[in-house]
Scaffold this motif. Structure first.
Motif, short mmCIF file in Angstrom:
data_model
loop_
_atom_site.label_atom_id
_atom_site.label_comp_id
_atom_site.label_asym_id
_atom_site.label_seq_id
_atom_site.Cartn_x
_atom_site.Cartn_y
_atom_site.Cartn_z
N GLY A 210 10.91 12.30 19.14
CA GLY A 210 10.15 12.29 20.39
C GLY A 210 8.81 13.01 20.31
N LYS A 211 8.29 13.20 19.10
CA LYS A 211 7.03 13.94 18.92
C LYS A 211 5.86 12.97 18.80
CE LYS A 211 9.01 18.00 16.87
NZ LYS A 211 9.68 18.33 15.63
N PRO A 212 4.62 13.49 18.94
CA PRO A 212 3.46 12.62 18.75
C PRO A 212 3.38 12.09 17.33
CG PRO A 212 2.82 14.74 19.73
CD PRO A 212 4.26 14.86 19.34
N LEU A 213 2.80 10.90 17.19
CA LEU A 213 2.60 10.27 15.87
C LEU A 213 1.13 10.42 15.53
CD1 LEU A 213 4.68 7.01 16.55
CD2 LEU A 213 5.48 9.30 15.85
N PRO A 214 0.76 11.44 14.73
CA PRO A 214 -0.66 11.74 14.53
C PRO A 214 -1.36 10.73 13.63
CG PRO A 214 0.74 13.28 13.29
CD PRO A 214 1.66 12.35 13.99
N VAL A 215 -2.42 10.14 14.15
CA VAL A 215 -3.24 9.20 13.38
C VAL A 215 -4.63 9.82 13.27
CG1 VAL A 215 -4.28 6.89 13.37
CG2 VAL A 215 -1.90 7.20 14.15
N TYR A 216 -5.10 10.02 12.04
CA TYR A 216 -6.38 10.69 11.84
C TYR A 216 -7.55 9.75 12.19
CZ TYR A 216 -3.76 13.95 8.74
OH TYR A 216 -2.89 14.85 8.20
N GLY A 217 -8.53 10.33 12.90
CA GLY A 217 -9.78 9.59 13.17
C GLY A 217 -9.50 8.30 13.92
N ASP A 218 -10.11 7.21 13.43
CA ASP A 218 -9.93 5.92 14.13
C ASP A 218 -8.71 5.13 13.62
OD1 ASP A 218 -10.77 5.01 11.67
OD2 ASP A 218 -12.68 4.18 12.36
N GLY A 219 -8.03 5.67 12.60
CA GLY A 219 -6.83 4.99 12.09
C GLY A 219 -7.13 3.74 11.28
N LEU A 220 -8.41 3.51 10.98
CA LEU A 220 -8.76 2.28 10.26
C LEU A 220 -8.95 2.50 8.76
CD1 LEU A 220 -11.13 0.67 12.92
CD2 LEU A 220 -8.71 0.21 12.47
N GLN A 221 -8.57 3.68 8.28
CA GLN A 221 -8.59 3.92 6.83
C GLN A 221 -7.52 3.02 6.20
OE1 GLN A 221 -7.70 6.22 9.09
NE2 GLN A 221 -9.48 7.54 9.30
N VAL A 222 -7.83 2.53 5.02
CA VAL A 222 -6.93 1.56 4.38
C VAL A 222 -6.29 2.18 3.14
CG1 VAL A 222 -6.89 -0.64 3.12
CG2 VAL A 222 -8.20 -0.42 5.26
N ARG A 223 -4.98 2.01 3.04
CA ARG A 223 -4.24 2.40 1.84
C ARG A 223 -3.50 1.16 1.33
NH1 ARG A 223 -7.33 5.81 2.39
NH2 ARG A 223 -7.09 8.09 2.41
N ASP A 224 -3.15 1.20 0.03
CA ASP A 224 -2.53 0.04 -0.62
C ASP A 224 -1.10 0.49 -0.97
OD1 ASP A 224 -1.95 -2.13 -2.19
OD2 ASP A 224 -3.67 -1.92 -3.53
N TRP A 225 -0.10 -0.06 -0.28
CA TRP A 225 1.25 0.53 -0.32
C TRP A 225 2.16 -0.15 -1.33
CZ3 TRP A 225 1.95 5.04 2.10
CH2 TRP A 225 1.02 5.39 3.08
N LEU A 226 2.95 0.68 -2.03
CA LEU A 226 3.93 0.16 -3.00
C LEU A 226 5.26 0.86 -2.77
CD1 LEU A 226 4.23 -1.69 -5.56
CD2 LEU A 226 3.96 0.40 -6.90
N TYR A 227 6.33 0.05 -2.69
CA TYR A 227 7.68 0.62 -2.53
C TYR A 227 8.03 1.40 -3.80
CZ TYR A 227 12.53 0.84 -0.98
OH TYR A 227 13.77 1.28 -0.55
N VAL A 228 8.66 2.57 -3.61
CA VAL A 228 8.79 3.52 -4.72
C VAL A 228 9.54 2.95 -5.92
CG1 VAL A 228 10.82 4.66 -3.69
CG2 VAL A 228 9.38 5.92 -5.30
N THR A 229 10.57 2.14 -5.70
CA THR A 229 11.32 1.65 -6.86
C THR A 229 10.49 0.63 -7.66
OG1 THR A 229 12.49 0.12 -5.43
CG2 THR A 229 13.65 2.15 -6.02
N ASP A 230 9.49 0.03 -7.01
CA ASP A 230 8.57 -0.83 -7.77
C ASP A 230 7.66 0.01 -8.66
OD1 ASP A 230 9.45 -3.37 -7.00
OD2 ASP A 230 8.36 -3.26 -5.10
N HIS A 231 7.28 1.18 -8.19
CA HIS A 231 6.51 2.10 -9.05
C HIS A 231 7.40 2.51 -10.24
CE1 HIS A 231 3.93 6.04 -9.32
NE2 HIS A 231 3.78 5.28 -10.36
N CYS A 232 8.66 2.80 -9.96
CA CYS A 232 9.57 3.21 -11.05
C CYS A 232 9.71 2.10 -12.09
CB CYS A 232 10.95 3.58 -10.49
SG CYS A 232 10.90 5.01 -9.40
N SER A 233 9.82 0.86 -11.64
CA SER A 233 9.98 -0.24 -12.61
C SER A 233 8.70 -0.40 -13.43
CB SER A 233 10.39 -1.55 -11.92
OG SER A 233 9.31 -2.10 -11.20
N ALA A 234 7.55 -0.14 -12.81
CA ALA A 234 6.29 -0.23 -13.56
C ALA A 234 6.23 0.85 -14.64
CB ALA A 234 5.11 -0.08 -12.60
N ILE A 235 6.67 2.05 -14.31
CA ILE A 235 6.64 3.14 -15.30
C ILE A 235 7.60 2.82 -16.46
CG2 ILE A 235 7.15 5.60 -15.67
CD1 ILE A 235 6.26 6.02 -12.71
#
Ligand code: NAD
Ligand code: TYD
Length: 363
Positions: A210-235
């Motif tokens: 029930g707490k606030p969901l903090p979004v920095y600035g305008d929230g339009l910064q872009v990140r490129d997301w990878l599920y962790v087990t896919d990172h593990c398979s790449a390693i």
């Protein structure tokens, strides 16, 4: 029995990697971790203890690392150990230099010393995989091509600068001393066991309490997301078939604006665990002061690892995010146990909760 040495294997990605490794191979893992606030023995509760040796210690402790190498004679090292949170690096960069720069240097020196005493055959087959980040490349403008492995280093945060320094050390130890290194530069990970100071787990955990969901600035910064087990398979693939001395960028072609990520989490929670008042979790979104020096966009061009090593992620952002949200719903006890006093102190200090609210959170 052959073994590998994993550093930082009680953290988010390291623990996922160790658990996957034990499930998928019959090799042992020696796991060296300092157990900072981000390292958690609970993360390894499912590890098969017959093939998992946990060692509480620092990668910067050259004597300890040397003795582990002599004792276990691992055929490879996968170096995850790091301070990893950009916001913490802004508040206090010193530990980032100690572990990410000096720690990596000491680890490389210990490995160099050990390989120098060993048989040529051992030197030829040994691998040192250094796990790094796309943040070393700096920030992209909208529409600019994604980071390839030849993109110039241009780190902006103390975290990114410390990881860039470690990458340079790893590279130099290969070129000068012939250390058989490989470096991976991966985009933002998410998934189970993610410490709830980072955007995705923080949003899930705050939403449910029930707490606030903090979004920095305008929230339009872009990140490129990878599920962790896919990172593990790449390693695993880089360790198995990567060319020594090379760098591989790892990513899932999943660029998302932060606000879009937060809204997607809210929509999943609305479906899976509706709020008791019937309203959407999205009502908890709160735009807050931006991070100083906040990088606008990261994006990984993963064609080299796809082409050379045949690696592909198994999860889409939608499937991975659903699994992640479900994991946090299924593991409230893990969440409760990581929310120690130190965690609450960080949240209160960083998000500048009024003293009354911080005290209530700590109660
Ligand atoms: P994390 O902060 O969750 O875990 C780091 C682990 O390293 C913890 O278990 C901690 O106790 C341990 N550690 C810290 N200092 C140590 C030291 N001096 N000696 C031994 N152990 C030490 O980090 P993470 O998200 O799992 O990231 C792991 C690695 O992957 C890091 O090198 C990070 O830079 C890199 N990486 C992370 C991401 C991401 O999105 N999380 C993306 C790309 C690359
Ligand atoms: P984070 O998970 O800290 O990863 P990184 O900074 O390494 O990319 O942050 C991901 C993005 O989310 C980043 O653009 C900062 C932003 N962010 C917020 O908007 N609010 C938050 O409370 C946090 C922790 C991050």
């Amino acid at each position: 029995m052959s073994s590998i040495l994993v550093t930082g294997g009680a953290g988010f990605i390291g623990a996922n990697f160790v658990l996957d490794w034990l499930r998928r191979t019959d090799e042992s893992v020696v796991n060296l971790d300092k157990l900072t606030y981000a390292g958690n023995r609970d993360n390894l509760a499912q590890a098969d203890e017959r093939r998992h040796v946990f060692v509480h210690g620092d990668i910067a402790d050259a004597a300890l690392v040397s003795s582990l190498l002599a004792q276990h004679r691992p055929r490879a090292i996968v170096n995850f150990a790091a301070e990893s949170h950009v916001d913490r690096s802004i508040h206090g960069p010193s530990e980032f230099i100690d572990t990410n720069v000096v720690g990596t240097f000491r680890l490389l020196e210990a490995v160099r010393g050990w390989l120098g005493q060993g048989a040529a055959a051992q030197q030829a087959s040994f691998r040192f995989v250094h796990v790094s980040t796309d943040e070393v490349y700096g920030s992209l403008q909208p529409g600019e091509p994604a980071f390839t492995e030849t993109h110039p280093y241009d780190p902006n945060s103390p975290y990114a600068a410390s990881k860039a320094a470690s990458d340079h050390l790893v590279r130099a130890w290969h070129h000068t001393y012939g250390l058989p290194v490989l470096t991976t530069n991966c985009s933002n990970n998410y998934g189970p066991l993610h410490f709830p100071e980072k955007l995705i787990p923080l949003t899930i955990v705050n939403a449910l309490s029930g707490k606030p969901l903090p979004v920095y600035g305008d929230g339009l910064q872009v990140r490129d997301w990878l599920y962790v087990t896919d990172h593990c398979s790449a390693i695993r693939r880089v360790l198995e078939a990567g060319r020594v001395g090379e760098t591989y960028n790892v990513g899932g072609w999943n660029e998302k604006a932060n606000i879009e990520v937060v809204r997607s989490i809210c929509a999943l929670l609305d479906a899976l665990r509706p709020r008791s008042d019937g309203r959407s979790y999205a009502e908890q979104i709160a735009f807050v002061q931006d991070r100083p020096g906040h990088d606008r966009r990261y994006a990984i061009d993963a064609r080299k690892i796809e082409r050379e090593l045949g690696w592909k992620p198994a999860e889409s952002f939608e499937s991975g995010l659903r699994k992640t949200v479900q994991w946090y719903l299924d593991n409230p006890e893990w969440v409760r146990r990581v929310q120690t006093g130190a965690y609450r102190e960080w949240i209160a200090r960083h998000y500048q909760q009024p003293p009354a609210e911080a005290a209530a959170a700590a109660a």
